[in-house]
Design a protein around this motif. Structure first.
Motif, PDB file in Angstrom:
ATOM      1  N   ALA A 213      -7.307   5.510 -11.258  1.00  0.00           N
ATOM      2  CA  ALA A 213      -8.379   4.378 -11.297  1.00  0.00           C
ATOM      3  C   ALA A 213      -9.910   5.177 -11.122  1.00  0.00           C
ATOM      4  N   GLY A 214      -9.896   6.311 -12.061  1.00  0.00           N
ATOM      5  CA  GLY A 214     -10.875   7.162 -12.271  1.00  0.00           C
ATOM      6  C   GLY A 214     -11.153   8.303 -11.727  1.00  0.00           C
ATOM      7  N   PRO A 215     -12.232   9.115 -11.939  1.00  0.00           N
ATOM      8  CA  PRO A 215     -12.181  10.518 -11.332  1.00  0.00           C
ATOM      9  C   PRO A 215     -12.159  10.906 -10.174  1.00  0.00           C
ATOM     10  N   GLU A 216     -12.568   9.803  -9.212  1.00  0.00           N
ATOM     11  CA  GLU A 216     -12.650   9.832  -7.663  1.00  0.00           C
ATOM     12  C   GLU A 216     -11.304  10.020  -7.032  1.00  0.00           C
ATOM     13  N   ARG A 217     -10.180   9.440  -7.699  1.00  0.00           N
ATOM     14  CA  ARG A 217      -8.920   9.245  -7.219  1.00  0.00           C
ATOM     15  C   ARG A 217      -8.250  10.641  -7.667  1.00  0.00           C
ATOM     16  N   GLN A 218      -7.542  10.992  -6.430  1.00  0.00           N
ATOM     17  CA  GLN A 218      -6.774  12.142  -6.251  1.00  0.00           C
ATOM     18  C   GLN A 218      -5.561  12.047  -5.628  1.00  0.00           C
ATOM     19  N   GLN A 219      -4.500  13.134  -5.767  1.00  0.00           N
ATOM     20  CA  GLN A 219      -3.233  13.161  -5.095  1.00  0.00           C
ATOM     21  C   GLN A 219      -3.424  12.722  -3.606  1.00  0.00           C
ATOM     22  N   GLY A 220      -2.509  11.905  -3.118  1.00  0.00           N
ATOM     23  CA  GLY A 220      -2.607  11.772  -1.711  1.00  0.00           C
ATOM     24  C   GLY A 220      -3.777  10.716  -1.366  1.00  0.00           C
ATOM     25  N   THR A 221      -4.135   9.897  -2.163  1.00  0.00           N
ATOM     26  CA  THR A 221      -5.035   8.884  -2.092  1.00  0.00           C
ATOM     27  C   THR A 221      -4.339   7.718  -1.917  1.00  0.00           C
ATOM     28  N   PRO A 222      -4.527   6.601  -1.015  1.00  0.00           N
ATOM     29  CA  PRO A 222      -3.681   5.225  -1.020  1.00  0.00           C
ATOM     30  C   PRO A 222      -4.122   4.522  -1.840  1.00  0.00           C
ATOM     31  N   TRP A 223      -3.400   3.545  -2.250  1.00  0.00           N
ATOM     32  CA  TRP A 223      -3.555   2.444  -3.270  1.00  0.00           C
ATOM     33  C   TRP A 223      -2.876   0.991  -2.622  1.00  0.00           C
ATOM     34  N   PHE A 224      -3.931   0.112  -2.873  1.00  0.00           N
ATOM     35  CA  PHE A 224      -3.488  -1.105  -2.134  1.00  0.00           C
ATOM     36  C   PHE A 224      -3.617  -2.417  -3.475  1.00  0.00           C
ATOM     37  N   MET A 225      -2.610  -3.294  -3.291  1.00  0.00           N
ATOM     38  CA  MET A 225      -2.840  -4.707  -3.932  1.00  0.00           C
ATOM     39  C   MET A 225      -2.120  -5.591  -3.333  1.00  0.00           C
ATOM     40  N   SER A 226      -2.473  -6.941  -3.454  1.00  0.00           N
ATOM     41  CA  SER A 226      -1.500  -8.038  -2.907  1.00  0.00           C
ATOM     42  C   SER A 226      -1.483  -9.319  -4.062  1.00  0.00           C
TER      43      SER A 226
ATOM     44  N   ALA B 158       0.922  -1.095  -0.093  1.00  0.00           N
ATOM     45  CA  ALA B 158       0.055  -0.082   0.095  1.00  0.00           C
ATOM     46  C   ALA B 158       0.727   1.201   0.208  1.00  0.00           C
ATOM     47  N   GLY B 159       0.769   2.150  -0.720  1.00  0.00           N
ATOM     48  CA  GLY B 159       1.292   3.653  -0.871  1.00  0.00           C
ATOM     49  C   GLY B 159       0.625   4.433  -1.383  1.00  0.00           C
ATOM     50  N   TYR B 160       1.252   5.542  -1.862  1.00  0.00           N
ATOM     51  CA  TYR B 160       0.662   6.570  -2.424  1.00  0.00           C
ATOM     52  C   TYR B 160       1.202   7.059  -3.751  1.00  0.00           C
ATOM     53  N   PRO B 161       0.594   6.545  -4.742  1.00  0.00           N
ATOM     54  CA  PRO B 161       0.912   6.631  -6.161  1.00  0.00           C
ATOM     55  C   PRO B 161       1.034   8.093  -6.695  1.00  0.00           C
ATOM     56  N   GLY B 162       2.251   8.556  -7.208  1.00  0.00           N
ATOM     57  CA  GLY B 162       2.087   9.908  -7.709  1.00  0.00           C
ATOM     58  C   GLY B 162       0.866  10.323  -8.783  1.00  0.00           C
ATOM     59  N   ASP B 163       0.666   9.226  -9.417  1.00  0.00           N
ATOM     60  CA  ASP B 163      -0.473   9.515 -10.412  1.00  0.00           C
ATOM     61  C   ASP B 163      -1.790   9.567  -9.728  1.00  0.00           C
TER      62      ASP B 163
END
Length: 176
Positions: free
Chosen positions: A93-106, A84-89
């Protein structure tokens, strides 16, 4: 950050950030650590470091601590890891995403090397330094690597070997 002019003079840590929300505040640290294998030689095998938080901002005391461990090759080949982290883009994943939003995957680990592991977990610039962790049966989380690089094929991180583990322990003892 050799491409940006060198070592950062300070870093702001914002636990739990979600867009503009900072539910736990933030802390500025000027106490940064790394190893010469990376800072001098720029060797990806040694790409890791630590941000030592000031005594009045030890977020783990209120939010909980994240463990870290040195696992052997066979164990790592069989475990699912999380990132989990904070991608620079902003998460792409769509218009609801914004800078400073965490992203997770496993996913499972693809390759285990002496100092690196690889995985097919989606990441983007800005997530470097994120923990790559396993979830223990009791719900505890243990970092097994530090995310440091990515290509179009896979991503990888610096493995928490005994030397990396020992450095993290030493740096923890140096926190102001």
């Amino acid at each position: 950050m050799s491409d940006e002019g060198g070592w950062a003079s300070q870093i702001e840590v914002i636990p739990g950030r979600f867009g503009d929300k900072r539910p736990f505040g933030s802390a500025i640290s000027r106490e940064l650590r790394s190893v010469t294998g990376f800072t001098v030689d720029n060797d990806r095998d040694f790409d890791y470091g630590a941000i030592l938080l000031p005594e009045d901002h030890r977020f783990g005391d209120d939010l909980g601590w994240f463990g870290y461990t040195n696992r052997d090759n066979e164990y790592l080949k069989s475990v699912t890891v999380n990132l989990a982290g904070y991608p620079g883009d902003g998460g792409k994943a769509g218009p609801e995403r914004q800078q400073g939003t965490p992203w997770f995957m496993s996913r499972t680990i693809g390759e285990v090397n002496e100092k690196q592991i690889t995985y097919e977990i989606d990441t983007w610039g800005g997530q470097s330094g994120s923990p790559v962790w396993e979830m223990a049966a009791d719900g505890s989380r243990y970092g097994v690597a530090i995310h440091t690089w990515g290509t179009e094929v896979n991503n990888g991180g610096t493995r928490i070997t005994k030397d990396v583990f020992d450095n993290i322990v030493m740096w923890s003892g140096q926190a102001p």
